[in-house]
Scaffold this motif. Structure first.
Motif, PDB file in Angstrom:
ATOM      1  N   ALA A  65      36.477   8.012  -7.696  1.00  0.00           N
ATOM      2  CA  ALA A  65      37.828   7.569  -8.071  1.00  0.00           C
ATOM      3  C   ALA A  65      38.156   6.259  -7.365  1.00  0.00           C
ATOM      4  CB  ALA A  65      38.861   8.631  -7.706  1.00  0.00           C
ATOM      5  N   GLU A 116      37.827  13.864  -5.279  1.00  0.00           N
ATOM      6  CA  GLU A 116      37.551  12.887  -6.336  1.00  0.00           C
ATOM      7  C   GLU A 116      37.336  11.498  -5.746  1.00  0.00           C
ATOM      8  OE1 GLU A 116      37.178  14.244  -9.271  1.00  0.00           O
ATOM      9  OE2 GLU A 116      36.580  12.331 -10.162  1.00  0.00           O
ATOM     10  N   VAL A 122      42.896  11.300 -13.436  1.00  0.00           N
ATOM     11  CA  VAL A 122      41.775  12.234 -13.507  1.00  0.00           C
ATOM     12  C   VAL A 122      42.344  13.625 -13.753  1.00  0.00           C
ATOM     13  CG1 VAL A 122      39.757  13.160 -12.307  1.00  0.00           C
ATOM     14  CG2 VAL A 122      40.488  10.805 -11.862  1.00  0.00           C
ATOM     15  N   GLY A 139      33.786  11.677  -6.110  1.00  0.00           N
ATOM     16  CA  GLY A 139      33.870  11.571  -7.570  1.00  0.00           C
ATOM     17  C   GLY A 139      34.053  10.165  -8.097  1.00  0.00           C
ATOM     18  N   ILE A 193      36.110  21.385  -7.221  1.00  0.00           N
ATOM     19  CA  ILE A 193      36.836  20.221  -6.716  1.00  0.00           C
ATOM     20  C   ILE A 193      37.707  20.538  -5.502  1.00  0.00           C
ATOM     21  CG2 ILE A 193      38.742  20.425  -8.403  1.00  0.00           C
ATOM     22  CD1 ILE A 193      38.655  17.293  -8.525  1.00  0.00           C
ATOM     23  N   LEU A 238      45.409  12.607  -9.619  1.00  0.00           N
ATOM     24  CA  LEU A 238      44.624  13.710 -10.143  1.00  0.00           C
ATOM     25  C   LEU A 238      45.603  14.789 -10.590  1.00  0.00           C
ATOM     26  CD1 LEU A 238      41.379  15.279  -9.286  1.00  0.00           C
ATOM     27  CD2 LEU A 238      43.361  16.788  -9.209  1.00  0.00           C
ATOM     28  N   SER A 255      41.876  17.804 -13.945  1.00  0.00           N
ATOM     29  CA  SER A 255      41.105  18.931 -13.429  1.00  0.00           C
ATOM     30  C   SER A 255      41.680  20.203 -14.021  1.00  0.00           C
ATOM     31  CB  SER A 255      41.206  18.947 -11.898  1.00  0.00           C
ATOM     32  OG  SER A 255      40.707  20.157 -11.369  1.00  0.00           O
ATOM     33  N   THR A 307      37.553  15.240 -14.330  1.00  0.00           N
ATOM     34  CA  THR A 307      36.704  15.231 -13.147  1.00  0.00           C
ATOM     35  C   THR A 307      35.333  15.773 -13.522  1.00  0.00           C
ATOM     36  OG1 THR A 307      36.341  16.128 -10.951  1.00  0.00           O
ATOM     37  CG2 THR A 307      37.565  17.525 -12.464  1.00  0.00           C
TER      38      THR A 307
END
Lengths: 367, 367
Positions: A205, A199, A307, A203, A350, A211, A309, A344
């Motif tokens: 972040a 991430e 975040v 991603g 991921i 996360l 997931s 995410t």
């Protein structure tokens, strides 16, 4: 009084390795540029850069990529870039309850081959991972830089699984076992810790982020100032069995009442959704509990985002919405009114992509 | 994609400063040793060490301290050590509600002079701090390495007070204001962040620790892997207005219900103790709330200990005892059964000593 940290010394060979990583890091994040550009970006001399670039070309990590038209007099600048096809990375994700997934990835984290195998009996896990990795190495059209593995459980900084009840592992050196079998560098980490790296690198972040990975269990990976948190026993992020609130709650598989996992895990959520008609209410309750559990963490670490997931149909929507509302209500508005909770965008990939970041970081010093 | 971190490059002059700090760090933590010992400890060559030692002697930071009798043939080794009397540090603590305190400290954090002044009206705070610092500099029998200041409020990494409602500061560059007035290096940080540094350097705290400072308000400072956590807006550790539990609680000065500060601050605790006879019950309730608030933080960061700073007659005893019981009950026994909650042994001096650590770290690279 603390012991002196021996890792802190700077010797010439360390400086060289560091500078090599710095060149790779610059190209990784900024793309093709001339040697003069790299010199400007890094502050290293032209001579040092020419030297490092020659070495990195010989090693197959960077390549010349044509010329940039000169805007003035003088010869056009030759561009160099990461040789994004010169090497591949193998990533493996052991966190699925039904299957293990693996992939061949480019140095940019793009997946070019994907394989999935049924999760085996406990005693066959290592053999299954070795076979999956061998198939993926054979799939790769370029030399494999290394193999990253994300696994449930608590993993130390040498890839020893301190505990992973799902697989019956305790003090098991998975990293060495896989390196011995595969003859390639292997890096093993907790799945949520791998995910937060993905991430961060791919991603978007921020530097201070948690996360939260929701599956059979609930775990998390945290970054503070862009650095992964490990914890005093490598158990940072293990928030699944933190008690949430002071008003009871569902009984957890661990025997305690009101653990975050008992509110939020996929099996727990699915069972409650099956039992009642008020889907939004169930999801909002779970989101509220997530917000209650995370408020002290957001406050203590001054995180800018959370975040999520896991299954989008469960996490995205009322659950995430309620989580952010609860978080904001239970922290100091002055600092945390802007805290975000989002899914995410990397879906199921991921952990695989995080495993690739582990290899990039461990083998090339790129992060 | 992240921007490349320019701070990461290793240039020769950086390596020299780094190695200089490494020598100081080694002597700081291990005491007098020979040049050969330092070479062995640091991995730096004898020539480099001789060179750095000569430079540090000339600068007045280290001194020769006699010889060690040779155990075999050959000449006895000359010992060098930090010149612990060659410099002093001034530390100032603005966190008291009634008074500001300041001290002259040795490089070991021992207090040799102490001064206290009544907390002034808001508009006179800077002038009062300048006068206190000038008096302390005049008190010092050796050159002052720098001035460290611990203050309530949120402070960025350049010593700008982002917000400190007690003093009416918002975006105020206290560090520069004091440097301009005093002509010496000044380092400013949040008081609880200073305190956790003192606990780490002088108080035997582990690498993953939260120090909770209880006074008019409730704040904290955190270390992860021995590194201070700053947060996305420099507000890490601001846990006073996190809501605790899901069953209401006292109304906080901020207007919310059940904030940790409403349970635990000295004024809140004192008021409740004055109102009822069950002293232990009140203290246990507050300890329980502290445990509830910290359980997710201990889990997420895998902290090994919680250190309390504030009035011993309130914090030590039933409050700390209940806090650790609650913490253990609300986290995963496998990892956190050993978590400790204890009082700091540094009493009222903790912020002063933390301010000294800031100067040691900022000016000498020692931590």
């Amino acid at each position: 009084m603390k012991a002196v940290r021996h890792g802190a010394k700077v010797l010439p060979e360390h400086a060289r390795a560091h500078n090599r990583s710095l060149v790779l890091q610059t190209l990784f994040h900024q793309g093709a540029m001339s040697r003069a550009d790299i010199s400007r970006e890094t502050g290293l001399t032209r001579v040092t850069i020419s030297d490092l670039v020659a070495e990195l070309i010989a090693d197959g990590f960077i390549a010349e990529k044509g010329v940039r038209e000169a805007s003035g007099p003088g010869k056009p600048a030759i561009l160099v870039d990461l040789d994004r096809d010169g090497h591949r990375i193998v990533g493996i994700d052991l966190s699925g309850s039904e299957s293990f997934i693996g992939a061949v990835l480019t140095l940019d984290g793009d997946i070019v081959v994907r394989r999935e195998v049924a999760a085996p009996a406990t005693e066959d896990v290592v053999a299954t991972v070795v076979a999956l990795a061998r198939d993926l190495v054979a799939d790769s059209h370029a030399p494999v830089l290394g193999i990253g593995v994300g696994t449930p459980g608590v993993v130390d900084d040498r890839g020893v699984i301190l505990t992973a009840p799902n697989f019956g592992w305790a003090g098991f050196d998975l990293e060495s076992a896989l390196e011995d079998a595969l003859g390639l560098p292997v890096l093993v980490a907790n799945d949520a810790n791998a995910a937060v790296l993905a991430e961060y690198t791919f991603g978007g972040a921020g530097d201070d982020v948690i996360l939260v990975k929701v599956g059979r269990g609930v775990g998390s990976g945290l970054l503070a100032a862009g650095q992964p948190l490990r914890g005093s026993r490598f158990a940072a992020g293990e928030i699944g069995h933190v008690t949430v609130g002071t008003d009871g709650g569902p009984v957890c598989v661990c025997g305690k009442v009101g653990c975050l996992e008992a509110w939020l895990s996929v099996p727990a959520l699915t069972a409650r959704l099956d039992a009642v008609a008020d889907r939004d209410g169930i999801l909002r309750d779970a989101g509220e509990r997530l917000g209650i559990a995370l408020a002290p963490v957001v406050g203590a670490l001054d995180l800018s985002e959370v975040v999520l997931s896991g299954p989008e149909e469960l996490l995205d929507g009322p659950l995430a919405q309620q989580a952010v509302e609860t978080l904001r209500a239970r922290t100091l508005a002055q600092f945390h009114d802007g805290v975000r909770v989002r899914m995410t965008a990397q879906g199921q990939d991921i952990v695989l992509r995080g495993a690739a970041v582990m290899v990039l970081s461990g083998q090339l010093g790129v992060s």
